[in-house]
Design a protein around this motif. Sequence first.
Motif, PDB file in Angstrom:
ATOM      1  N   CYS A  22       0.866  -1.181   0.000  1.00  0.00           N
ATOM      2  CA  CYS A  22       0.000   0.000   0.000  1.00  0.00           C
ATOM      3  C   CYS A  22       0.901   1.227   0.000  1.00  0.00           C
ATOM      4  O   CYS A  22       1.540   1.529   1.006  1.00  0.00           O
ATOM      5  N   GLU A  23       0.943   1.919  -1.127  1.00  0.00           N
ATOM      6  CA  GLU A  23       1.742   3.123  -1.230  1.00  0.00           C
ATOM      7  C   GLU A  23       0.908   4.325  -0.805  1.00  0.00           C
ATOM      8  O   GLU A  23      -0.246   4.472  -1.231  1.00  0.00           O
ATOM      9  N   VAL A  24       1.512   5.153   0.045  1.00  0.00           N
ATOM     10  CA  VAL A  24       0.785   6.297   0.596  1.00  0.00           C
ATOM     11  C   VAL A  24       1.615   7.553   0.426  1.00  0.00           C
ATOM     12  O   VAL A  24       2.790   7.506   0.046  1.00  0.00           O
ATOM     13  N   SER A  25       1.007   8.681   0.733  1.00  0.00           N
ATOM     14  CA  SER A  25       1.729   9.947   0.677  1.00  0.00           C
ATOM     15  C   SER A  25       2.608  10.108   1.909  1.00  0.00           C
ATOM     16  O   SER A  25       2.461   9.396   2.910  1.00  0.00           O
ATOM     17  N   GLU A  26       3.498  11.067   1.852  1.00  0.00           N
ATOM     18  CA  GLU A  26       4.365  11.344   2.992  1.00  0.00           C
ATOM     19  C   GLU A  26       3.536  11.787   4.192  1.00  0.00           C
ATOM     20  O   GLU A  26       3.840  11.407   5.336  1.00  0.00           O
ATOM     21  N   THR A  27       2.504  12.549   3.944  1.00  0.00           N
ATOM     22  CA  THR A  27       1.646  13.010   5.034  1.00  0.00           C
ATOM     23  C   THR A  27       0.996  11.834   5.752  1.00  0.00           C
ATOM     24  O   THR A  27       0.982  11.762   6.983  1.00  0.00           O
ATOM     25  N   VAL A  28       0.449  10.931   4.983  1.00  0.00           N
ATOM     26  CA  VAL A  28      -0.189   9.775   5.594  1.00  0.00           C
ATOM     27  C   VAL A  28       0.843   8.933   6.321  1.00  0.00           C
ATOM     28  O   VAL A  28       0.623   8.495   7.463  1.00  0.00           O
ATOM     29  N   TYR A  29       1.959   8.670   5.707  1.00  0.00           N
ATOM     30  CA  TYR A  29       2.978   7.809   6.291  1.00  0.00           C
ATOM     31  C   TYR A  29       3.471   8.373   7.622  1.00  0.00           C
ATOM     32  O   TYR A  29       3.648   7.646   8.605  1.00  0.00           O
ATOM     33  N   ASP A  30       3.713   9.673   7.655  1.00  0.00           N
ATOM     34  CA  ASP A  30       4.347  10.281   8.827  1.00  0.00           C
ATOM     35  C   ASP A  30       3.368  10.662   9.938  1.00  0.00           C
ATOM     36  O   ASP A  30       3.799  10.873  11.091  1.00  0.00           O
ATOM     37  N   TYR A  93      -8.843  -7.062  -0.367  1.00  0.00           N
ATOM     38  CA  TYR A  93      -8.061  -6.452   0.709  1.00  0.00           C
ATOM     39  C   TYR A  93      -7.888  -4.971   0.394  1.00  0.00           C
ATOM     40  O   TYR A  93      -7.526  -4.600  -0.728  1.00  0.00           O
ATOM     41  N   TYR A  94      -8.154  -4.174   1.394  1.00  0.00           N
ATOM     42  CA  TYR A  94      -8.061  -2.720   1.266  1.00  0.00           C
ATOM     43  C   TYR A  94      -7.101  -2.169   2.312  1.00  0.00           C
ATOM     44  O   TYR A  94      -7.056  -2.664   3.429  1.00  0.00           O
ATOM     45  N   CYS A  95      -6.370  -1.139   1.938  1.00  0.00           N
ATOM     46  CA  CYS A  95      -5.696  -0.361   2.964  1.00  0.00           C
ATOM     47  C   CYS A  95      -6.439   0.963   3.099  1.00  0.00           C
ATOM     48  O   CYS A  95      -7.076   1.442   2.153  1.00  0.00           O
ATOM     49  N   ALA A  96      -6.369   1.513   4.268  1.00  0.00           N
ATOM     50  CA  ALA A  96      -7.097   2.738   4.558  1.00  0.00           C
ATOM     51  C   ALA A  96      -6.365   3.532   5.620  1.00  0.00           C
ATOM     52  O   ALA A  96      -5.645   2.957   6.443  1.00  0.00           O
ATOM     53  N   ALA A  97      -6.574   4.837   5.601  1.00  0.00           N
ATOM     54  CA  ALA A  97      -5.947   5.725   6.569  1.00  0.00           C
ATOM     55  C   ALA A  97      -7.001   6.440   7.398  1.00  0.00           C
ATOM     56  O   ALA A  97      -8.093   6.734   6.910  1.00  0.00           O
ATOM     57  N   ASP A  98      -6.658   6.704   8.624  1.00  0.00           N
ATOM     58  CA  ASP A  98      -7.491   7.532   9.502  1.00  0.00           C
ATOM     59  C   ASP A  98      -6.864   8.916   9.515  1.00  0.00           C
ATOM     60  O   ASP A  98      -5.905   9.160  10.256  1.00  0.00           O
ATOM     61  N   LEU A  99      -7.384   9.813   8.702  1.00  0.00           N
ATOM     62  CA  LEU A  99      -6.782  11.132   8.562  1.00  0.00           C
ATOM     63  C   LEU A  99      -7.110  12.071   9.709  1.00  0.00           C
ATOM     64  O   LEU A  99      -6.620  13.200   9.745  1.00  0.00           O
ATOM     65  N   LYS A 100      -7.895  11.596  10.669  1.00  0.00           N
ATOM     66  CA  LYS A 100      -8.233  12.435  11.825  1.00  0.00           C
ATOM     67  C   LYS A 100      -7.366  12.105  13.031  1.00  0.00           C
ATOM     68  O   LYS A 100      -7.383  12.836  14.023  1.00  0.00           O
ATOM     69  N   ARG A 101      -6.622  11.003  12.945  1.00  0.00           N
ATOM     70  CA  ARG A 101      -5.877  10.560  14.125  1.00  0.00           C
ATOM     71  C   ARG A 101      -4.481  10.080  13.740  1.00  0.00           C
ATOM     72  O   ARG A 101      -4.267   9.582  12.634  1.00  0.00           O
ATOM     73  N   ARG A 102      -3.578  10.183  14.652  1.00  0.00           N
ATOM     74  CA  ARG A 102      -2.242   9.656  14.466  1.00  0.00           C
ATOM     75  C   ARG A 102      -2.178   8.188  14.892  1.00  0.00           C
ATOM     76  O   ARG A 102      -1.629   7.351  14.206  1.00  0.00           O
ATOM     77  N   HIS A 103      -2.719   7.912  16.048  1.00  0.00           N
ATOM     78  CA  HIS A 103      -2.626   6.564  16.585  1.00  0.00           C
ATOM     79  C   HIS A 103      -3.840   5.731  16.170  1.00  0.00           C
ATOM     80  O   HIS A 103      -4.892   6.260  15.827  1.00  0.00           O
TER      81      HIS A 103
END
Length: 125
Positions: A22-30, A93-103
């Motif tokens: 799952c390739e993500v942006s730097e913002t999402v990764y960090d 299979y999906y990858c997903a990000a929680d853009l409202k939270r870090r943890h």
Amino acid sequence: QEQLVESGGGSVQVGGSLRLSCEVSETVYDHHCVGWFHQAPEKEREGVANIDPDGTKMYADSLEGRFTISKDAAKRTLYLQMNSLKPDDGGMYYCAADLKRRHCYILGPGYFNTWGQGTQVTVSS
């Protein structure tokens, strides 16, 4: 808008292995929790594993240690290594990000608000 791009799905025999990416942006990764989710045909999407920017991981108990989530900072990519695959592991299979939270607070999909397109996994006996 953030994009997550999955790859690595395919067909494998029972007992085999696959590694999803799952390739993500730097913002999402960090800065955000990222998770992997499985959706079998005609079933609800369920959380498999997730990882936060600090490397803290969470796994579904049902996996029995067969799957491992990891990440590569240089490639801004998260991985799901799946071993000892069973027929029930088949599906999307999906990858997903929680853009409202870090943890990562939950394993299920409720907090995750940005999703990839998914990658298909087929496990045959």
